[in-house]
Design an enzyme around this catalytic site. Structure first.
Site, PDB file in Angstrom:
ATOM      1  CD  GLU A 138      22.448  42.411  27.169  1.00 32.83           C
ATOM      2  OE1 GLU A 138      23.126  43.361  26.794  1.00 32.83           O
ATOM      3  OE2 GLU A 138      23.123  41.320  27.219  1.00 32.83           O
ATOM      4  CG  HIS A 142      26.588  46.625  27.471  1.00 25.91           C
ATOM      5  ND1 HIS A 142      25.473  47.048  27.841  1.00 25.91           N
ATOM      6  CD2 HIS A 142      26.534  45.621  26.917  1.00 25.91           C
ATOM      7  CE1 HIS A 142      24.743  45.959  27.583  1.00 25.91           C
ATOM      8  NE2 HIS A 142      25.473  44.848  27.170  1.00 25.91           N
ATOM      9  CD  GLU A 143      29.335  43.719  24.839  1.00 22.91           C
ATOM     10  OE1 GLU A 143      29.923  42.531  25.102  1.00 22.91           O
ATOM     11  OE2 GLU A 143      28.652  44.095  24.076  1.00 22.91           O
ATOM     12  CG  HIS A 159      27.854  41.778  29.523  1.00 25.13           C
ATOM     13  ND1 HIS A 159      26.381  41.284  30.259  1.00 25.13           N
ATOM     14  CD2 HIS A 159      27.415  42.101  28.436  1.00 25.13           C
ATOM     15  CE1 HIS A 159      25.187  41.680  29.328  1.00 25.13           C
ATOM     16  NE2 HIS A 159      25.933  42.217  28.494  1.00 25.13           N
TER      17      HIS A 159
HETATM   18 ZN   LIG Z   1      25.321  42.889  26.637  1.00 23.05          ZN
END
Ligand SMILES: [Zn+2]
Length: 414
Positions: free
Chosen positions: A355, A277-278, A281
């Site tokens: 997100e 997830h990070e 980004h």
């Molecule tokens: Zn995030």
């Protein structure tokens, strides 16, 4: 006369923004429901769920008191002309224009922090977080953190303020352009050097040793073509039991940091899903987009600031006889608080969109959305997160979508 009207308008705007924030908090509390959401049945028992809601209630109450106290003090300072009195005192010291400006800003920043922020952060850390089992900060760590924070603010904040004062003093209103460029360069420099210079002042970073986890993360980074300076474990447990993972730095200096608390509570699959997830980004260019947006905002604010500097009437409304760049920064900071609040609706909406995108990318990269679902659930339970926030509170405050919405979207990808 016009000065009085401006002062009254500013006071009304400050009170209105407080009322808006307070309404969001009340709505949020009214949205707490005693039945455990279906996704969390079996994870939360009734007692533990009640405890998580009690945490939301107490944290919200503290937020209301802090916000109300800050608003009252600020309004009193404006109504009694405190900023003007301080200005006369500092000008009376007969220092150079730059030193006068820095002393003025330094005094306001320090007093605001000591009176408005520190007492609440002490209460939050040592009473509220302690009561719910989160706190690991000792008095010594808290005190040292404060000192280091002041040092960094003095160097970076003082440096940026000096740039603004010098450029505006030398060039008048046109100074906003070089000040903007200067601030942009300093911001990028700080992001580049933060992982190796600033962060180690607060935490110890040790290279990750767990071979299984390390291999899984390296695989993931390779899949994303994510160049990495290293994977580090951060002693987050020094301050709190909460877990987290993030990456910092720009270009080839990117580092992944895992809180030791996260490693102790999550499975390898879950940690990899969180990191995916990070990195998502980064892959989706969210970091670059956010930096560009912040820069645009800074440019706009500096331009508006240059307009305020040309309008002595704003200074007189706050009891400041002679306009100066430093006093202007304070005046401007107060006048634009309501504008910044409105801008936060936009920036939070953008952040929530990011997100969802990073979640989707994580699910795609790991081909295992369930791992991120499990990780999100674990983080929510460990952090006693509010599972049912009110939509208005989310719009105003939340940089992340409600966890149930994130889980719902991930479920649709299984
Ligand atoms: Zn995030």
């Amino acid at each position: 006369m016009i000065q009085t009207v401006i002062l009254l308008c500013v006071l009304c705007a400050l009170i209105a923004t407080f009322v808006l924030r307070e309404s969001a908090r009340r709505l949020n509390l009214s949205a707490l429901s005693s039945s455990v959401p279906e996704e969390f049945v079996g994870i939360y028992d009734a007692d533990a769920y009640r405890r998580s809601q009690e945490y939301t209630k107490q944290a919200t109450r503290l937020g209301s008191i802090e916000d109300g106290f800050g608003t009252v003090i600020l309004c009193l300072c404006l109504a009694t002309g405190v900023f003007g009195l301080l200005d006369r005192f500092v000008v009376g010291l007969n220092l150079s224009p730059l030193a006068t400006g820095l002393v003025y800003l330094g005094v306001v920043t320090l007093v605001a922090d000591l009176v408005l922020a520190t007492p609440f952060s002490i209460y939050s850390t040592f009473v509220l977080e302690e009561r719910f089992g989160f706190n690991r900060t000792t008095g010594k760590t808290f005190f040292l953190d404060k000192c280091k924070g002041y040092l960094i603010t003095a160097i970076l904040g003082g440096g940026l303020a000096s740039l603004i004062i010098l450029f505006f003093n030398a060039m008048g209103p046109a100074g906003w352009v070089p000040a903007w460029i200067g601030i942009a360069l300093v911001t990028i420099g700080v992001m580049y050097f933060a992982p190796s210079i600033i962060l180690p002042l607060f935490n110890t970073f040790t290279p990750l040793e767990d071979p299984e986890l390390k291999a899984a993360i390296e695989d993931l980074a390779q899949q994303y073509a994510f160049t990495l300076e290293g994977i580090f474990v951060m002693d987050g447990s020094r301050r709190s039991s909460r877990g987290n993972a993030f990456f910092t730095g720009l270009g080839s200096r990117k580092r992944i940091a895992l809180f030791d608390t996260l490693i102790n509570t999550m499975t390898t699959e879950e940690i990899v899903a969180v990191l995916a997830h990070e990195i998502g980004h980064w892959k989706k260019r969210h970091i670059v987009k956010s930096i560009m947006l912040e820069m645009l905002k800074t440019g706009l604010l500096l331009f508006l600031f240059s307009c305020i500097l040309e309008s002595p009437v704003f200074f007189q409304a706050f009891g400041i006889a002679t306009p100066s760049v430093a006093a202007g920064l304070i005046v401007f900071g107060i006048i634009y608080q309501p504008v910044i609040l409105l801008l936060s609706f936009l920036s939070n909406a953008l952040s929530r969109k990011h997100e969802f995108e990073a979640d989707a990318l994580s699910a795609e990269a790991t081909r295992h959305p369930q791992a991120l679902i499990d990780a999100l659930k674990r983080l929510s339970v460990d952090n006693l997160s509010n599972l049912t926030p009110h939509w208005f509170y989310v719009m105003l405050n939340a940089s992340h979508p409600p966890v149930l919405e994130r889980i719902q979207r991930l479920r649709s990808m299984i």
